[in-house]
Design an enzyme around this catalytic site. Structure first.
Site, PDB file in Angstrom:
ATOM      1  N   HIS A   9       0.821  -1.203   0.000  1.00  0.00           N
ATOM      2  CA  HIS A   9       0.000   0.000   0.000  1.00  0.00           C
ATOM      3  C   HIS A   9       0.857   1.256   0.000  1.00  0.00           C
ATOM      4  O   HIS A   9       0.390   2.329  -0.346  1.00  0.00           O
ATOM      5  CB  HIS A   9      -0.919   0.016   1.231  1.00  0.00           C
ATOM      6  CG  HIS A   9      -2.163  -0.778   1.042  1.00  0.00           C
ATOM      7  ND1 HIS A   9      -2.150  -2.118   0.782  1.00  0.00           N
ATOM      8  CD2 HIS A   9      -3.471  -0.402   1.056  1.00  0.00           C
ATOM      9  CE1 HIS A   9      -3.397  -2.538   0.653  1.00  0.00           C
ATOM     10  NE2 HIS A   9      -4.219  -1.521   0.814  1.00  0.00           N
ATOM     11  N   SER A  10       2.105   1.112   0.442  1.00  0.00           N
ATOM     12  CA  SER A  10       2.996   2.265   0.523  1.00  0.00           C
ATOM     13  C   SER A  10       4.127   2.112  -0.485  1.00  0.00           C
ATOM     14  O   SER A  10       4.792   1.067  -0.533  1.00  0.00           O
ATOM     15  CB  SER A  10       3.561   2.351   1.942  1.00  0.00           C
ATOM     16  OG  SER A  10       4.800   3.019   1.942  1.00  0.00           O
TER      17      SER A  10
END
Lengths: 126, 246
Positions: A9-10
């Site tokens: 997600h990052s």
């Protein structure tokens, strides 16, 4: 050589994990696909599909994912891509490092690299 | 025929665009209670990207246009909603290659439900969009196949079923998605994905109702037999395009 794609997600987490794994397996094609289409927290099927192409040198790609939608977007990207790619059911950091070390060996195949990634599920820290 | 089907799709997309923007803050607020506070914003961004392609979509056959809606949502929405909505629409769009009627609408709805449950791995009761989609699709199917209702009435029943499905998510603990990390803290909140599914279905029904109304005005000048044909044809068209997001 079997390639590895790290989906998080990052963007920072994905490239950080690639950085850690590359230290131990510098020849293995390691690609990061992190963040949503706007550069925020999330995952992006198109970026993952592009990452699959980047990590594939003909012997296939093992894909490691973090939370929830990372799995769904990775599955969708694998369907959209021509690369021979498999999703690992493994912790993203430990799985990537284990798979990278394995993939650097001369006898590594897509299946054995997937197995190496998934072995990380049972790794104990204490 | 395909031109009319695509026109119905564009009407529906305009309505969905307006609704999702109206509900953007509400959906994001719901998601802030059970997830990562992005659902409303992600859907608003996605539907805006879809309606920006309006002119291109207008030139396409229905199945191609619906597939393009799906690929656009996959690219623009992100999160779990991108692959769930977009991927399921892409995959189900094949059922519309012969245009839109009660049969293809139902085939679309079932293909959408199947892909959605396969992709997310969720079952009814997991507090996800599946809790709205499953009763809606099953109700739509029964209404068409067993009760032989006109597609627009079947869609109205499906919307009611989805509404009950959304209410059913409130007391549940989540076992899929980000909400599953929250355990009991997710109890007492409706699921954002089930709620956005309901909003979209409501707009599909409104589109179908609108278009049926226009058709009957037109048909008022025709003889009775033609008027009946017209009235049964148009709701079916608008309806199937509704089912595309069902």
């Amino acid at each position: 050589m079997v390639g590895l794609l790290v989906v998080s997600h990052s963007a920072k987490a994905a490239s950080g994990i690639v950085e850690i794994a590359a230290e131990m397996a510098s020849d293995v094609p390691l690609v990061a696909a992190g963040g949503d289409p706007d550069g925020g927290i999330g995952t992006d099927a198109d970026a993952i599909a592009a990452g699959l192409d980047g990590a594939d040198d003909g012997e296939g790609v093992v894909v490691l994912v973090d939370l929830g939608s990372a799995t769904m977007n990775a599955e969708l990207a694998i369907e959209l891509s021509d690369a021979d790619a498999v999703l690992a059911d493994a912790p993203v950091l430990e799985g990537t490092v284990n798979a990278a070390v394995h993939a650097a060996g001369s006898k590594a195949t897509l299946d054995s690299t997937l197995a190496a990634a998934e072995e990380a599920r049972g790794m104990s820290k204490l | 025929m395909s031109g009319e089907d695509t026109e119905a799709l564009l009407d529906a997309l305009d309505r969905i665009d307006a609704r999702l923007h109206d509900e953007q803050a509400y959906l994001t607020d719901l998601d802030s209670r059970v997830g990562d506070a992005d659902h409303g914003n992600n859907l608003a961004r996605g539907i805006s990207a879809v309606t920006e392609k309006r002119d291109d979509l207008a030139e396409m056959e229905l199945d191609e246009a619906v597939k393009t809606v799906g690929t656009t949502l996959v690219s623009e929405v992100g999160g779990a909603a991108g692959p769930l909505y977009g991927g399921s629409i892409m995959s189900a769009s094949q059922t519309l290659d012969g245009g839109l009627d009660a049969e293809s609408a139902l085939a679309f709805a079932e293909a959408y439900r199947e892909k959605l449950t396969e992709r997310g791995g969720a079952r009814p009761g997991d507090k996800t969009m599946v809790d709205a989609v499953t009763p809606a699709v099953h109700t739509f199917q029964r209404a068409i196949e067993e009760d032989d209702l006109p597609p627009i009435d079947a869609l109205a029943k499906a919307v009611d079923a989805a509404r009950r499905g959304v209410a059913y998510t409130v007391p549940l603990r989540a076992s899929k998605g980000r909400a599953s990390y929250l355990g009991l803290r997710a109890v007492g909140h409706r699921d954002p994905g089930a709620t956005s599914t309901l909003f979209i279905l409501e707009e599909l029904l409104a589109t179908a109702t609108d278009r049926a109304g226009e058709a009957s005005v037109t048909d008022a000048y025709a003889d009775d037999a033609v008027a009946r044909d017209g009235a049964s044809e148009t709701p079916a068209d608008a309806n199937a395009d509704g089912a595309e997001d069902a």
